[in-house]
Design a protein around this motif. Structure first.
Motif, PDB file in Angstrom:
ATOM      1  N   ASP A  54     -33.040  33.632 -16.077  1.00 29.99           N
ATOM      2  CA  ASP A  54     -33.296  34.871 -17.138  1.00 29.99           C
ATOM      3  C   ASP A  54     -32.675  36.334 -16.423  1.00 29.99           C
ATOM      4  OD1 ASP A  54     -34.834  33.458 -18.721  1.00 29.99           O
ATOM      5  OD2 ASP A  54     -36.763  33.474 -17.890  1.00 29.99           O
ATOM      6  N   SER A  55     -32.142  36.769 -17.261  1.00 27.80           N
ATOM      7  CA  SER A  55     -31.800  38.166 -16.653  1.00 27.80           C
ATOM      8  C   SER A  55     -31.502  39.201 -17.935  1.00 27.80           C
ATOM      9  CB  SER A  55     -30.190  38.029 -16.111  1.00 27.80           C
ATOM     10  OG  SER A  55     -29.415  37.564 -17.029  1.00 27.80           O
ATOM     11  N   LYS A  56     -31.021  40.151 -17.647  1.00 24.96           N
ATOM     12  CA  LYS A  56     -30.777  41.318 -18.661  1.00 24.96           C
ATOM     13  C   LYS A  56     -31.823  41.598 -19.713  1.00 24.96           C
ATOM     14  CE  LYS A  56     -25.861  40.513 -18.771  1.00 24.96           C
ATOM     15  NZ  LYS A  56     -24.498  40.122 -19.358  1.00 24.96           N
ATOM     16  N   LYS A  57     -33.154  41.787 -19.046  1.00 21.96           N
ATOM     17  CA  LYS A  57     -34.242  41.967 -19.850  1.00 21.96           C
ATOM     18  C   LYS A  57     -34.230  43.498 -20.424  1.00 21.96           C
ATOM     19  CE  LYS A  57     -39.235  41.928 -19.823  1.00 21.96           C
ATOM     20  NZ  LYS A  57     -40.379  41.427 -19.232  1.00 21.96           N
ATOM     21  N   THR A  58     -34.370  43.617 -21.856  1.00 17.67           N
ATOM     22  CA  THR A  58     -34.400  44.731 -22.436  1.00 17.67           C
ATOM     23  C   THR A  58     -35.496  45.177 -23.288  1.00 17.67           C
ATOM     24  OG1 THR A  58     -33.436  43.901 -24.316  1.00 17.67           O
ATOM     25  CG2 THR A  58     -31.854  44.659 -22.891  1.00 17.67           C
ATOM     26  N   SER A  59     -35.873  46.566 -23.500  1.00 12.37           N
ATOM     27  CA  SER A  59     -37.007  46.903 -24.325  1.00 12.37           C
ATOM     28  C   SER A  59     -36.697  48.218 -25.034  1.00 12.37           C
ATOM     29  CB  SER A  59     -38.003  47.253 -23.399  1.00 12.37           C
ATOM     30  OG  SER A  59     -39.310  47.549 -24.027  1.00 12.37           O
ATOM     31  N   THR A  60     -36.721  48.082 -26.461  1.00 13.99           N
ATOM     32  CA  THR A  60     -36.398  49.195 -27.129  1.00 13.99           C
ATOM     33  C   THR A  60     -37.725  49.699 -27.981  1.00 13.99           C
ATOM     34  OG1 THR A  60     -34.374  48.185 -27.453  1.00 13.99           O
ATOM     35  CG2 THR A  60     -34.895  50.003 -29.065  1.00 13.99           C
ATOM     36  N   LEU A  61     -37.896  50.889 -28.004  1.00 16.57           N
ATOM     37  CA  LEU A  61     -38.650  51.555 -29.094  1.00 16.57           C
ATOM     38  C   LEU A  61     -38.172  52.287 -29.866  1.00 16.57           C
ATOM     39  CD1 LEU A  61     -40.935  53.169 -25.829  1.00 16.57           C
ATOM     40  CD2 LEU A  61     -40.946  50.931 -26.672  1.00 16.57           C
ATOM     41  N   LYS A  62     -38.904  51.853 -31.387  1.00 12.91           N
ATOM     42  CA  LYS A  62     -38.073  52.759 -32.629  1.00 12.91           C
ATOM     43  C   LYS A  62     -39.303  53.257 -33.200  1.00 12.91           C
ATOM     44  CE  LYS A  62     -34.350  49.383 -32.946  1.00 12.91           C
ATOM     45  NZ  LYS A  62     -33.543  48.318 -33.849  1.00 12.91           N
ATOM     46  N   PHE A  63     -39.099  54.404 -33.668  1.00  7.59           N
ATOM     47  CA  PHE A  63     -39.921  55.239 -34.512  1.00  7.59           C
ATOM     48  C   PHE A  63     -39.384  55.878 -35.685  1.00  7.59           C
ATOM     49  CE2 PHE A  63     -40.799  55.608 -29.911  1.00  7.59           C
ATOM     50  CZ  PHE A  63     -42.089  54.809 -29.868  1.00  7.59           C
ATOM     51  N   GLU A  64     -39.926  55.955 -36.786  1.00  8.31           N
ATOM     52  CA  GLU A  64     -39.692  56.726 -37.892  1.00  8.31           C
ATOM     53  C   GLU A  64     -40.746  57.575 -38.397  1.00  8.31           C
ATOM     54  OE1 GLU A  64     -38.256  55.822 -42.561  1.00  8.31           O
ATOM     55  OE2 GLU A  64     -38.994  54.413 -41.278  1.00  8.31           O
ATOM     56  N   SER A  65     -40.173  58.883 -38.309  1.00  6.35           N
ATOM     57  CA  SER A  65     -41.318  59.926 -38.752  1.00  6.35           C
ATOM     58  C   SER A  65     -41.043  60.599 -40.092  1.00  6.35           C
ATOM     59  CB  SER A  65     -41.088  61.105 -37.719  1.00  6.35           C
ATOM     60  OG  SER A  65     -41.918  62.164 -38.122  1.00  6.35           O
ATOM     61  N   GLY A  66     -42.182  60.774 -40.822  1.00  9.72           N
ATOM     62  CA  GLY A  66     -42.067  61.489 -42.066  1.00  9.72           C
ATOM     63  C   GLY A  66     -41.513  62.862 -42.104  1.00  9.72           C
ATOM     64  N   THR A 235     -36.307  61.289 -43.940  1.00  3.98           N
ATOM     65  CA  THR A 235     -37.137  61.053 -42.714  1.00  3.98           C
ATOM     66  C   THR A 235     -36.127  60.964 -41.282  1.00  3.98           C
ATOM     67  OG1 THR A 235     -36.408  58.645 -43.117  1.00  3.98           O
ATOM     68  CG2 THR A 235     -38.578  59.382 -44.181  1.00  3.98           C
ATOM     69  N   GLN A 236     -36.983  60.986 -40.273  1.00  2.00           N
ATOM     70  CA  GLN A 236     -35.929  61.060 -38.844  1.00  2.00           C
ATOM     71  C   GLN A 236     -36.418  59.510 -37.975  1.00  2.00           C
ATOM     72  OE1 GLN A 236     -37.189  64.336 -36.349  1.00  2.00           O
ATOM     73  NE2 GLN A 236     -34.953  64.349 -35.671  1.00  2.00           N
ATOM     74  N   SER A 237     -35.451  58.787 -37.886  1.00  2.00           N
ATOM     75  CA  SER A 237     -35.437  57.724 -36.873  1.00  2.00           C
ATOM     76  C   SER A 237     -34.966  58.109 -35.517  1.00  2.00           C
ATOM     77  CB  SER A 237     -34.668  56.542 -37.557  1.00  2.00           C
ATOM     78  OG  SER A 237     -35.355  56.246 -38.812  1.00  2.00           O
ATOM     79  N   ILE A 238     -35.683  57.481 -34.816  1.00  2.00           N
ATOM     80  CA  ILE A 238     -35.187  57.682 -33.311  1.00  2.00           C
ATOM     81  C   ILE A 238     -35.578  56.440 -32.472  1.00  2.00           C
ATOM     82  CG2 ILE A 238     -37.820  58.801 -32.427  1.00  2.00           C
ATOM     83  CD1 ILE A 238     -36.103  60.514 -30.610  1.00  2.00           C
ATOM     84  N   SER A 239     -34.542  55.907 -31.751  1.00  7.10           N
ATOM     85  CA  SER A 239     -34.825  54.929 -30.870  1.00  7.10           C
ATOM     86  C   SER A 239     -34.482  55.250 -29.521  1.00  7.10           C
ATOM     87  CB  SER A 239     -33.439  53.924 -31.205  1.00  7.10           C
ATOM     88  OG  SER A 239     -33.548  52.704 -30.708  1.00  7.10           O
ATOM     89  N   ILE A 240     -35.478  54.506 -28.584  1.00  6.76           N
ATOM     90  CA  ILE A 240     -35.354  54.655 -27.108  1.00  6.76           C
ATOM     91  C   ILE A 240     -35.211  53.321 -26.386  1.00  6.76           C
ATOM     92  CG2 ILE A 240     -36.686  55.689 -25.354  1.00  6.76           C
ATOM     93  CD1 ILE A 240     -38.222  57.590 -27.581  1.00  6.76           C
ATOM     94  N   ASP A 241     -34.201  53.432 -25.666  1.00  5.73           N
ATOM     95  CA  ASP A 241     -34.207  52.376 -24.679  1.00  5.73           C
ATOM     96  C   ASP A 241     -34.923  52.496 -23.526  1.00  5.73           C
ATOM     97  OD1 ASP A 241     -32.445  50.665 -26.307  1.00  5.73           O
ATOM     98  OD2 ASP A 241     -31.073  51.880 -26.020  1.00  5.73           O
ATOM     99  N   ALA A 242     -35.903  51.681 -23.126  1.00  8.80           N
ATOM    100  CA  ALA A 242     -36.478  51.783 -21.795  1.00  8.80           C
ATOM    101  C   ALA A 242     -35.783  51.268 -20.560  1.00  8.80           C
ATOM    102  CB  ALA A 242     -37.730  50.727 -21.847  1.00  8.80           C
TER     103      ALA A 242
END
Length: 268
Positions: A54-66, A235-242
Motif C-alpha cells: 500500500d502507498s499514496k494514502k490520500t484524504s480529502t475533506l469537502k464542504f458545501e455552504s449555503g 452556494t460555496q464549495s470548498i475542497s481540502i486535501d489533508a
C-alpha cells in the motif's frame, strides 16, 4: 460503537503557523470525508495476487455552504481580505435624463482623481440605452468637451450637444471612507491551514447525539472557485486535501477524529 451521521456544524480554518483564525464556514449543507490509497500487487503464476503493498494514502475533506464567505474566497485564491481606507477604485455610474434647455448636471458624489481629469468621459446614450457619443473633459466646456467643478460636483455639458429628453451617462470613481477587497494574483495560490471540523452523529443504541471534531493539522485548500450568479441562490464549495504533517509530534498525521461531551469538561 455505531453511529448515524447527523449534521455538519462548521469548519474553522486557521493559519498553520500562528494558529490565527483565517475563515469559518457555517450553514453547511453537505460535508464529505474521502480517504483513498494505491495498492501495488505482487503476482504469481496466472496472475494470482501474493502480496499487496500500500502507498499514496490520500484524504480529502469537502464542504458545501449555503452562504458565501469572503474569507473562504481569500483562502482559495491565496490572498487576504484587506480593508481599504479612503479608496477610490470602485467605479459607479449615474444617468441623467435632461429637461428643457439643459446646460449642467450635478453628480451625487464628488469624483476623485487628478484635477482637470477626474471624469475623463461622459456619454450620450442611444435609443437602446447604450453609451454612444462620447465627450472628454476640459478646463471649460466647448462644443466637443465638458467641464467639471469638483467643489460643487457640477458638470457643464458640451454646448449644443444635448437636447431635452437625452440621457447623459457618466462613469466616475468617488472616494469611499472604507471598503474591503480580495486580490487574485497570478503568482499567489490557495491557502494551507489547520482544519477543525465540528459535527454531530447519533448513537444507534442510546439514540443520543454525540459531538465530534475532526482535526487536520495541515490541509491544502483547493484553488478551484466556482461562484454562479443567476436564477438560483449561490452556494460555496470548498475542497481540502489533508497533508502529512511534519511538525514535531504530529508526523504523518492526516487527521484525528474525536468524540466528546461538553459535560466532561474539567474546570477545576
Amino acid at each position: 460503537m455505531r453511529y448515524v451521521l447527523k449534521k455538519a456544524r462548521r469548519v474553522i480554518i486557521n493559519d498553520i503557523v500562528t494558529h490565527k483564525h483565517k475563515v469559518t464556514l457555517v450553514e453547511l449543507k453537505n460535508a464529505e470525508i474521502t480517504d483513498g490509497q494505491d495498492t501495488l500487487w505482487a503476482e504469481g503464476a496466472d496472475g494470482v495476487r501474493l502480496v499487496g503493498f500500500d502507498s499514496k494514502k490520500t484524504s480529502t475533506l469537502k464542504f458545501e455552504s449555503g452562504v458565501v464567505s469572503t474569507g473562504a474566497i481569500a483562502a482559495q485564491v491565496g490572498s487576504d481580505l484587506v480593508t481599504v481606507t479612503n479608496g477610490n477604485k470602485i467605479k459607479i455610474r449615474e444617468e441623467f435624463t435632461l429637461g428643457e434647455s439643459p446646460t449642467t448636471i450635478t453628480l451625487a458624489h464628488k469624483a476623485s482623481g487628478t484635477a482637470g481629469n477626474e471624469i475623463m468621459w461622459i456619454y450620450k446614450e442611444d435609443s437602446t440605452g447604450e453609451p454612444s457619443k462620447e465627450y472628454t473633459q476640459a478646463a471649460t466646456a466647448s462644443a466637443t468637451e465638458f467641464s467639471y467643478d469638483s467643489s460643487t460636483k457640477v458638470v457643464t455639458l458640451p454646448t449644443g450637444a444635448f437636447s431635452a429628453g437625452d440621457v447623459v451617462c457618466i462613469d466616475y470613481f468617488p472616494t469611499f471612507s472604507t471598503y474591503t477587497e480580495i486580490e487574485n494574483d497570478a503568482d499567489k495560490f490557495s491557502f494551507t491551514g489547520e482544519i477543525f471540523f465540528d459535527g454531530y452523529w447519533t448513537d444507534v443504541c442510546t439514540k443520543e447525539d454525540v459531538a465530534l471534531q475532526l482535526y487536520c493539522p495541515a490541509g491544502k485548500v483547493e484553488g478551484t472557485l466556482d461562484l454562479k450568479f443567476g436564477d438560483a441562490v449561490a452556494t460555496q464549495s470548498i475542497s481540502i486535501d489533508a497533508l502529512a504533517d511534519q511538525c514535531a509530534g504530529k508526523q504523518k498525521t492526516l487527521w484525528v477524529m474525536r468524540n466528546y461531551s461538553m459535560e466532561n469538561i474539567v474546570d477545576t
